[in-house]
Scaffold this active site. Structure first.
Site, PDB file in Angstrom:
ATOM      1  N   LYS A  72       0.847  -1.197   0.000  1.00 25.53           N
ATOM      2  CA  LYS A  72       0.000   0.000   0.000  1.00 25.53           C
ATOM      3  C   LYS A  72       0.880   1.245   0.000  1.00 25.53           C
ATOM      4  CE  LYS A  72      -4.460  -0.002   2.264  1.00 25.53           C
ATOM      5  NZ  LYS A  72      -5.113   0.165   3.563  1.00 25.53           N
TER       6      LYS A  72
HETATM    7  C1  E4P Z   1      -8.418   0.754   3.452  1.00 27.28           C
HETATM    8  O1  E4P Z   1      -7.625   0.002   2.958  1.00 27.28           O
HETATM    9  C2  E4P Z   1      -8.299   1.356   4.788  1.00 27.28           C
HETATM   10  O2  E4P Z   1      -7.577   0.487   5.633  1.00 27.28           O
HETATM   11  C3  E4P Z   1      -9.623   1.570   5.472  1.00 27.28           C
HETATM   12  O3  E4P Z   1     -10.711   1.165   4.690  1.00 27.28           O
HETATM   13  C4  E4P Z   1      -9.776   2.837   6.215  1.00 27.28           C
HETATM   14  O4  E4P Z   1     -11.065   2.915   6.743  1.00 27.28           O
HETATM   15  P1  E4P Z   1     -11.510   3.850   7.951  1.00 27.28           P
HETATM   16  O5  E4P Z   1     -11.947   5.167   7.365  1.00 27.28           O
HETATM   17  O6  E4P Z   1     -12.646   3.128   8.573  1.00 27.28           O
HETATM   18  O7  E4P Z   1     -10.332   3.989   8.852  1.00 27.28           O
END
Ligand code: E4P
Length: 223
Positions: free
Chosen positions: A86
């Site tokens: 990522k």
């Molecule tokens: C995506 O890969 C992220 O880890 C995640 O969906 C973030 O979500 P949140 O806004 O609930 O922290």
């Protein structure tokens, strides 16, 4: 549409995988930080996740400079063939995406909040793109309309990058993602569980079993 769990919690992942409906995992530094209690360390945690999941597992870099992101990505990739790295949607991130594509490391561009960002990261070579719908809703914007825009634009130009709908808050986000034609949704375990719950299923099952109990046991012998 594929279902990913957005968690680094081993129990949630084990349970989800046992349901046969988990295609992959996404994590982020916040999710990882919650799990590193006591004896647990990052390598042990990731190894346990990779033992449970055959599909893509996203692990996020924490460097801000592209050359450091690339070094981090190489180290993360060594943990497992199904590791996807990522990368934050920044200019340094774009430079890293380009080089990681050239050296064959799959990437997930994270923290995407606009169509222009979604177009830039695929130009640079992102394999997966993660628009955050819940966080857009949180600030009074319409997260799902971004998914519609990205789907339309990618289809217009035959872009193959996979759209991961991220920051999912409830099953309606999942339903709308499926109708729009998103490739993947990544959701907390809590939302994943809610996908299976329906009061009419519980009520119907109870009625069937209550009626069954009223039958004389002797009439139910199979042999
Ligand atoms: C995506 O890969 C992220 O880890 C995640 O969906 C973030 O979500 P949140 O806004 O609930 O922290």
């Amino acid at each position: 549409m594929k279902f990913f769990l957005d968690t680094a919690n081993i129990e949630e992942i084990r349970e989800g995988v046992s349901w046969g409906a988990v295609d992959g995992i996404t994590t982020n530094p916040t999710l990882i930080s919650k799990e590193l209690k006591g004896e647990m360390n990052f390598r042990k945690l990731v190894t346990s996740i990779l033992d449970l999941v055959k599909g893509p597992v996203s692990l996020e870099v924490t460097s801000l400079k592209h050359d450091e992101m690339i070094e981090e990505a190489k180290r993360l990739k060594k943990l497992g063939d199904n590791v996807v790295v990522k990368i934050p949607t920044t200019v340094e991130g774009l430079k890293a995406l380009k080089i990681l594509k050239e050296i064959g490391i799959e990437t997930n561009a994270t923290l995407v909040f606009s169509l222009s960002q979604a177009l830039m990261v695929v130009k640079a070579g992102a394999t997966y793109v993660s628009p955050f719908v819940g966080r857009l809703d949180d600030i009074g914007e319409d997260g799902m309309s971004l998914i519609e825009d990205i789907r339309t634009a990618y289809d217009n130009y035959g872009i193959n990058a996979k759209i991961i709908v991220a920051s999912i808050r409830h099953p309606v986000h999942v339903r709308e993602s499926a109708l729009i034609g998103a490739d993947i949704v990544t959701m907390p375990f809590d939302v994943f569980k809610k996908l299976m719950s329906h009061p009419k299923t519980d009520e119907g099952l109870k009625r069937f079993l209550d009626d069954w109990d009223k039958i004389d046991r002797g009439k139910l012998r199979l042999e």
